[in-house]
Design an enzyme around this catalytic site. Sequence first.
Site, mmCIF file in Angstrom:
data_model
loop_
_atom_site.group_PDB
_atom_site.id
_atom_site.type_symbol
_atom_site.label_atom_id
_atom_site.label_comp_id
_atom_site.label_asym_id
_atom_site.label_seq_id
_atom_site.Cartn_x
_atom_site.Cartn_y
_atom_site.Cartn_z
ATOM 1 N N ILE A 137 0.828 -1.213 0.000
ATOM 2 C CA ILE A 137 0.000 0.000 0.000
ATOM 3 C C ILE A 137 0.862 1.263 0.000
ATOM 4 O O ILE A 137 0.473 2.283 -0.579
ATOM 5 C CB ILE A 137 -1.013 -0.006 1.177
ATOM 6 C CG1 ILE A 137 -2.121 0.982 0.905
ATOM 7 C CG2 ILE A 137 -0.355 0.289 2.512
ATOM 8 C CD1 ILE A 137 -2.937 0.708 -0.328
ATOM 9 N N SER B 43 11.926 0.729 6.800
ATOM 10 C CA SER B 43 11.500 -0.581 6.325
ATOM 11 C C SER B 43 12.672 -1.533 6.459
ATOM 12 O O SER B 43 13.824 -1.119 6.338
ATOM 13 C CB SER B 43 11.073 -0.490 4.857
ATOM 14 O OG SER B 43 10.915 -1.766 4.304
ATOM 15 N N ARG B 44 12.351 -2.792 6.680
ATOM 16 C CA ARG B 44 13.435 -3.775 6.760
ATOM 17 C C ARG B 44 14.049 -4.023 5.393
ATOM 18 O O ARG B 44 15.191 -4.411 5.284
ATOM 19 C CB ARG B 44 12.910 -5.087 7.359
ATOM 20 C CG ARG B 44 12.418 -4.917 8.787
ATOM 21 C CD ARG B 44 11.678 -6.116 9.275
ATOM 22 N NE ARG B 44 10.548 -6.432 8.392
ATOM 23 C CZ ARG B 44 9.666 -7.382 8.632
ATOM 24 N NH1 ARG B 44 9.776 -8.110 9.715
ATOM 25 N NH2 ARG B 44 8.685 -7.613 7.799
ATOM 26 N N LYS C 180 -5.636 1.663 7.743
ATOM 27 C CA LYS C 180 -6.768 0.898 8.263
ATOM 28 C C LYS C 180 -6.397 -0.585 8.274
ATOM 29 O O LYS C 180 -5.569 -0.973 7.458
ATOM 30 C CB LYS C 180 -8.037 1.130 7.447
ATOM 31 C CG LYS C 180 -7.934 0.990 5.925
ATOM 32 C CD LYS C 180 -7.526 -0.261 5.269
ATOM 33 C CE LYS C 180 -8.278 -1.517 5.570
ATOM 34 N NZ LYS C 180 -7.843 -2.634 4.675
ATOM 35 N N ASP D 13 -10.296 -7.568 6.381
ATOM 36 C CA ASP D 13 -9.311 -6.527 6.027
ATOM 37 C C ASP D 13 -9.864 -5.664 4.879
ATOM 38 O O ASP D 13 -9.896 -4.439 5.004
ATOM 39 C CB ASP D 13 -7.957 -7.145 5.679
ATOM 40 C CG ASP D 13 -6.951 -6.070 5.317
ATOM 41 O OD1 ASP D 13 -6.335 -5.501 6.227
ATOM 42 O OD2 ASP D 13 -6.825 -5.756 4.114
#
Length: 303
Positions: A11, A33-34, A87, A165
Amino acid sequence: MKVALVGIGKIAVDQHVPAIAASPDWELAATVSRSGTVDGVQAFTDFATMLAQRPDIPVVSLCLPPQPRFPYAEAALKAGRHVMLEKPPGQTLAEVHALQALAHANGVSLFATWHSRMAHGVVGAKAWLAGRTVTRAHITWREDVYKWHPGQNWVFEPGGMGVFDPGINALSILTEILPAPVHLTAATLTFPENCQTPIAAALSFSGNVTADFDWRQTGPQTWDIEVDTDAGKLALRMGGNVLEVDGKAVAGENTIMGEYPALYARMAALVANGQCDVDLAPMVHVADAMTLGKRLYTDPFHF
Ligand code: NAP
């Protein structure tokens, strides 16, 4: 305003990065971020390091799945940053209440975003329904989980919500447009026998409102809400982006690409005005379905 994006996954890449790039209000100043990065933007792999090294970034937008998100939100709010939550805003309702209290205590803005509420037809649908009596409503929210959540095993883990979701997007619209609130009265949840969350759900609410969520659809998705009233029929299609009245399209645009620019514009206004926007009504319905739902089991699911 500078913003840091945390969790450079589907996203973030599909929606957040382009929405920020196109906005006059925002500058993407860092990522955390990894493994993911954004060209030309300082990349961190550790959140605490970003918070310590970039005190000039006042806003953090969290694009992680709900399960790992709380400690990030908590740390950001404690560090005096304004926070935007993807969300659903948390794994549990109590988690989000705790974040609301923290935002209040630290004098910063918290925005629990519902991107579908920003869909092109939602404002018009709410206005049209105001003053009418709803006699029936039905949600059909069916999509292909392989297309929309490729390889995302977290959706089938505890806290991932499964088909809720996407289904919570429909509930975020329903709770926004109905002139009077409804509550869940019954649910049937279908779980793959190897998964912790449902792949399909059938819901009944007070007021003759029903919903059908299913992740086993192949081909194009169906994201429709149909509402009958004492004075005509309304439908929202394409995830709330196209508004029909009595079978004719009257407003909206057949695209989901307006939703995230509208979320970032709203966040800019919340920060400017020192406000929070946290509405848990959609998540209450999901929690109630998980509490009240009858459980069926179906074939195992694998990505
Ligand atoms: P995703 O592609 O799986 O990306 C999640 C990101 O968070 C990745 O950068 C990932 O890892 C990071 N992450 C995952 N697990 C983590 C963990 N345990 N600890 C730290 N970081 C972790 O998920 P997504 O589809 O973008 O969804 C994220 C959120 O957006 C969800 O709440 C979802 O409901 C919402 N959303 C998704 C869509 C959609 O179409 N997929 C649409 C609207 C909203 P790395 O650190 O390895 O990068």
